[in-house]
Motif scaffolding. Structure first.
Motif, mmCIF file in Angstrom:
data_model
loop_
_atom_site.group_PDB
_atom_site.id
_atom_site.type_symbol
_atom_site.label_atom_id
_atom_site.label_comp_id
_atom_site.label_asym_id
_atom_site.label_seq_id
_atom_site.Cartn_x
_atom_site.Cartn_y
_atom_site.Cartn_z
ATOM 1 N N THR A 1 31.118 42.095 57.480
ATOM 2 C CA THR A 1 31.942 41.208 56.659
ATOM 3 C C THR A 1 32.754 42.018 55.657
ATOM 4 N N ARG A 2 32.141 43.002 55.030
ATOM 5 C CA ARG A 2 32.848 43.845 54.066
ATOM 6 C C ARG A 2 33.962 44.637 54.745
ATOM 7 N N ARG B 1 46.986 43.683 54.157
ATOM 8 C CA ARG B 1 47.549 42.337 54.038
ATOM 9 C C ARG B 1 49.030 42.253 54.392
ATOM 10 N N THR C 1 47.148 42.420 60.844
ATOM 11 C CA THR C 1 46.041 41.912 60.030
ATOM 12 C C THR C 1 46.587 41.223 58.786
ATOM 13 N N VAL D 1 35.613 43.836 57.494
ATOM 14 C CA VAL D 1 36.694 42.917 57.849
ATOM 15 C C VAL D 1 37.475 42.509 56.608
ATOM 16 N N TYR D 2 36.772 42.199 55.519
ATOM 17 C CA TYR D 2 37.463 41.833 54.278
ATOM 18 C C TYR D 2 38.369 42.974 53.812
ATOM 19 N N ASP D 3 37.827 44.190 53.777
ATOM 20 C CA ASP D 3 38.628 45.332 53.331
ATOM 21 C C ASP D 3 39.861 45.531 54.210
ATOM 22 N N SER D 4 39.690 45.406 55.523
ATOM 23 C CA SER D 4 40.848 45.593 56.411
ATOM 24 C C SER D 4 41.883 44.491 56.195
ATOM 25 N N MET D 5 41.420 43.266 55.950
ATOM 26 C CA MET D 5 42.358 42.166 55.688
ATOM 27 C C MET D 5 43.051 42.355 54.338
ATOM 28 N N PHE D 6 42.301 42.768 53.329
ATOM 29 C CA PHE D 6 42.886 42.936 51.994
ATOM 30 C C PHE D 6 43.856 44.111 51.950
ATOM 31 N N TRP D 7 43.392 45.287 52.362
ATOM 32 C CA TRP D 7 44.229 46.481 52.253
ATOM 33 C C TRP D 7 45.344 46.482 53.284
ATOM 34 N N LEU E 1 35.502 33.613 59.673
ATOM 35 C CA LEU E 1 34.204 34.149 60.068
ATOM 36 C C LEU E 1 33.203 33.003 60.027
#
Length: 162
Positions: free
Chosen positions: A37-38, A48, A53, A40-46, A61
C-alpha cells in the motif's frame, strides 16, 4: 525479479489487477499489505503528473476479509470503525459490517458493506432490504467481479428484489 513484477504491474495497460496474497503467512500479512500500500501510494503521489500513474490513472485498493488481519487492539481504530469517503459530492461510509445508521444516511449518503455475503435470512437482511442507500459489496452479489458504483447499485436492486 521483484522490480520486473512491480514495473509490469504499475506500468500495465490492464484496467484491473488482482494481487492474491493468500499464500503469504499470516504473521507477516499486515506488514506485506502495508508495504505494498505504501509503495502504491508513493508511486501515485510522486508520479501524480505522469501519464502512467497519479491523476491520469485512478486507483482503488480493496482488501478482502480485512478484518482477518487488522489488529483488534484498542489502539487501532481501523479494525473497529467505518471509513467515510467522498465520490465527488456523494458521501460514502465503508465498513465490513452492515450498519443501520451512518453519517448523512438521511440525506442520501451511501453505505457500502459486505459481511453478510448473499444471506437473506434474519433481521439484518430484512432491515437492509428496505434501505436503498445500503449496498452489499460481497462477491456473490456482484458475480465475483469488481463493480463500479453504478453496477453495485444495480446488482443490489436485483439481489434485494429476488
Amino acid at each position: 525479479m521483484e522490480i520486473c513484477f512491480l514495473n509490469d504491474w504499475i506500468g500495465s495497460d490492464k484496467k484491473l489487477t488482482i494481487l492474491d496474497l493468500s499464500g503469504v503467512p499470516f504473521e507477516v500479512l499486515d506488514i506485506t499489505i502495508g508495504l505494498i500500500t505504501r509503495f502504491v501510494y508513493d508511486s501515485m503521489f510522486w508520479g501524480r503528473n505522469e501519464s502512467y500513474t497519479g491523476k491520469n490513472r485512478p486507483l482503488l485498493l480493496a482488501f478482502e476479509e480485512a478484518h482477518a488481519y487488522l489488529n483488534k487492539d484498542d489502539n487501532n481504530s481501523y479494525s473497529k470503525n467505518s471509513v467515510e469517503i467522498k465520490d465527488g459530492e456523494r458521501r460514502i461510509a465503508l465498513c465490513h459490517y452492515p450498519m443501520l445508521s451512518w453519517g448523512g444516511a438521511a440525506r442520501g449518503a451511501l453505505h457500502i458493506h459486505a459481511h453478510i455475503h448473499n444471506k437473506k435470512d434474519g433481521l439484518t437482511f430484512e432491515a437492509l432490504r428496505r434501505m436503498d442507500n445500503a449496498l452489499n459489496a460481497s462477491v456473490e452479489i456482484n458475480d465475483y467481479k469488481p463493480a463500479i458504483l453504478e453496477e453495485l447499485i444495480l446488482n443490489n436492486r436485483k439481489f434485494k428484489d429476488s
